[in-house]
Design a protein around this motif. Structure first.
Motif, PDB file in Angstrom:
ATOM      1  N   LYS A  22      29.958   3.730-107.330  1.00 18.36           N
ATOM      2  CA  LYS A  22      29.586   3.066-105.683  1.00 18.36           C
ATOM      3  C   LYS A  22      29.552   3.838-104.370  1.00 18.36           C
ATOM      4  O   LYS A  22      30.629   4.827-104.274  1.00 18.36           O
ATOM      5  N   ASP A  78      25.661  -2.416 -97.993  1.00 22.39           N
ATOM      6  CA  ASP A  78      27.200  -2.628 -98.653  1.00 22.39           C
ATOM      7  C   ASP A  78      27.773  -1.158 -99.399  1.00 22.39           C
ATOM      8  O   ASP A  78      26.638  -0.332 -99.960  1.00 22.39           O
ATOM      9  N   TRP A  89      29.519  -1.677-102.137  1.00 24.81           N
ATOM     10  CA  TRP A  89      29.255  -1.594-103.515  1.00 24.81           C
ATOM     11  C   TRP A  89      28.254  -1.268-104.256  1.00 24.81           C
ATOM     12  O   TRP A  89      27.783  -1.664-105.572  1.00 24.81           O
ATOM     13  N   GLU A  90      27.335  -1.079-103.716  1.00 17.98           N
ATOM     14  CA  GLU A  90      25.362   0.242-103.684  1.00 17.98           C
ATOM     15  C   GLU A  90      25.489   1.714-104.387  1.00 17.98           C
ATOM     16  O   GLU A  90      26.413   1.792-104.308  1.00 17.98           O
TER      17      GLU A  90
END
Length: 223
Positions: A98, A134, A136-137
């Motif tokens: 990520k 984001d 966490w992408e």
């Protein structure tokens, strides 16, 4: 001024037999902003690999922080490299990690910080380069500019004394280039003796940086 990098009488020939560098001499000092310009195929990528100790010259030497990296063991080179941050043209992010994990990685490998402290610093670094996506992408689908901001944050993680930017502006529009230059400039000024090296194909890649010196790769030498 302290001499951070010194290249002395360097010769390098590729495995194909193609001569890349002959009798190269160059010095890089603390606090400088230096641009290195060379057309495609001139040896910029090879020079970067030599500076990082990933390749060794057939003759001559490269001194990093006063040490001949061609004579060092791998562990010693790895320790020296912790003082260098590099942003590659293609960002070189790990696609199955990520965004936040990419930035955390150098801190996990090279510090004794707690997980929470590492996470906090990674979040701060992403914010400092203007990342608003984001965390966490996965980085794979992200546009080039966004990947480069993430790579910039990752390269800053260990607060290196030397920063090398490999064709940072390639593929970016003028607004994006100016934004990245603003972050690069701010990071350079945050530590008074930091050396910043910008590698580019031509003057367009460094026109907004205002370097202290411009070096050119010509005829297998640096002038």
């Amino acid at each position: 001024m302290s001499k951070f990098i010194e290249i002395k009488n360097l010769y390098y020939t590729a495995a194909s037999g193609n001569k890349i560098f002959e009798d190269v001499e160059a010095e890089f000092y603390e606090g400088e902003r230096v641009a290195i310009i060379g057309p495609l195929g001139s040896g910029k990528a090879t020079l970067l690999r030599l500076l990082l100790g990933l390749e060794k010259p057939q003759n001559g030497a490269i001194y990093l922080f006063g040490k001949d990296i061609g004579r060092l063991e791998r562990l010693e080179i790895d320790i020296l490299r912790q003082g260098i941050g590099v942003v590659f043209e293609n960002a070189s992010l790990i696609s199955n990690l990520k965004v936040i994990e990419n930035v955390m990685l150098p801190l996990q490998y090279h510090t004794n910080l707690t997980h929470d402290a590492i996470m906090e610093r990674a979040v701060f670094l992403l914010g400092s380069v203007g990342y608003k996506g984001d965390m966490w992408e996965l980085p794979g689908p992200l546009p080039s500019y966004t990947k480069k901001t993430i790579a910039l944050a990752k390269s800053m993680a260990l607060d290196p004394i030397i920063m090398i930017y490999d064709r940072l502006m390639e593929g970016l529009d003028e607004r994006q280039s100016l934004e990245l230059i603003r972050f690069v400039d701010g990071f350079h000024k945050a530590k008074k003796d930091r050396l910043s090296i910008m590698i580019a194909n031509d003057e367009r890649g460094v026109r907004d940086i205002i370097p202290d010196r411009v070096l050119r790769i010509e005829n297998r030498r640096i002038i």
